[in-house]
Design an enzyme around this catalytic site. Sequence first.
Site, mmCIF file in Angstrom:
data_model
loop_
_atom_site.group_PDB
_atom_site.id
_atom_site.type_symbol
_atom_site.label_atom_id
_atom_site.label_comp_id
_atom_site.label_asym_id
_atom_site.label_seq_id
_atom_site.Cartn_x
_atom_site.Cartn_y
_atom_site.Cartn_z
ATOM 1 N N ARG A 21 36.890 -10.416 35.799
ATOM 2 C CA ARG A 21 38.260 -9.944 35.607
ATOM 3 C C ARG A 21 38.821 -9.405 36.918
ATOM 4 O O ARG A 21 38.098 -8.812 37.714
ATOM 5 C CB ARG A 21 38.303 -8.832 34.546
ATOM 6 C CG ARG A 21 37.905 -9.326 33.180
ATOM 7 C CD ARG A 21 38.096 -8.301 32.093
ATOM 8 N NE ARG A 21 37.744 -8.927 30.828
ATOM 9 C CZ ARG A 21 38.564 -9.661 30.100
ATOM 10 N NH1 ARG A 21 39.810 -9.825 30.488
ATOM 11 N NH2 ARG A 21 38.158 -10.228 28.986
ATOM 12 N N LEU A 22 40.108 -9.642 37.101
ATOM 13 C CA LEU A 22 40.773 -9.062 38.260
ATOM 14 C C LEU A 22 40.852 -7.542 38.098
ATOM 15 O O LEU A 22 41.126 -7.047 36.998
ATOM 16 C CB LEU A 22 42.188 -9.623 38.409
ATOM 17 C CG LEU A 22 42.317 -11.061 38.924
ATOM 18 C CD1 LEU A 22 43.781 -11.482 38.902
ATOM 19 C CD2 LEU A 22 41.754 -11.189 40.330
ATOM 20 N N HIS B 141 31.296 -13.652 46.292
ATOM 21 C CA HIS B 141 31.885 -14.885 45.768
ATOM 22 C C HIS B 141 31.109 -16.092 46.297
ATOM 23 O O HIS B 141 30.781 -16.140 47.485
ATOM 24 C CB HIS B 141 33.350 -14.979 46.195
ATOM 25 C CG HIS B 141 34.064 -16.156 45.619
ATOM 26 N ND1 HIS B 141 34.473 -16.205 44.306
ATOM 27 C CD2 HIS B 141 34.425 -17.344 46.169
ATOM 28 C CE1 HIS B 141 35.073 -17.363 44.071
ATOM 29 N NE2 HIS B 141 35.057 -18.071 45.186
#
Length: 200
Positions: A91-92, A109
Amino acid sequence: MKKIAVFASGSGSNFQAIIDAVRKGELEAAISLLVCDKPGAYCIERARTANIPTFVFNPKNYHSKADYEQEILRLLENEKVDFVILAGYMRLIGPTLLKEYQGRIVNIHPSLLPEFPGKDAIGQALAAKAKWSGVTIHYVDEGMDTGPIIAQERIRLEENETRESLQQKIHAIEHKLYPAILQVLLTKGEVISGKKACTY
């Protein structure tokens, strides 16, 4: 010693790598809390095994992102958490947490950002027939994988590369690089990446 909270949504292999590094004395940090937005995710079991407190929530039970982030923020403040470490958190991060932890939220990432941001970076790299991929550790801002880069490590993709083989290579890098970079960041406040020094 800095206190950290780890946010995860899935199996938590990077979370486990952080736990292991702390146990071995390779990462001088105290893991105060696991935050998970997926009840039933395996990272929760990893936390229980390591006796790490958890906050597990279902976003659908809240009216807004601000509501559940406010509850998370109260927990972080109660535990006096210094840094938020994202490890497969899908989630951001919203303004509620960003405001209070600006420059103290770190993410990992599975690509060489700015290439292949967002979900399924491994699939994106394979579809693009990229020659290189890798791992990026970066600060979190309001965008999706757009924050300042702290460190990167790259790997070459083979002609016969599969999702499974690339994922194994990515994980092998992540599980070593993330704890190592966090150790420098949490103890010295500075990470040298190429010719750049990223500081908070």
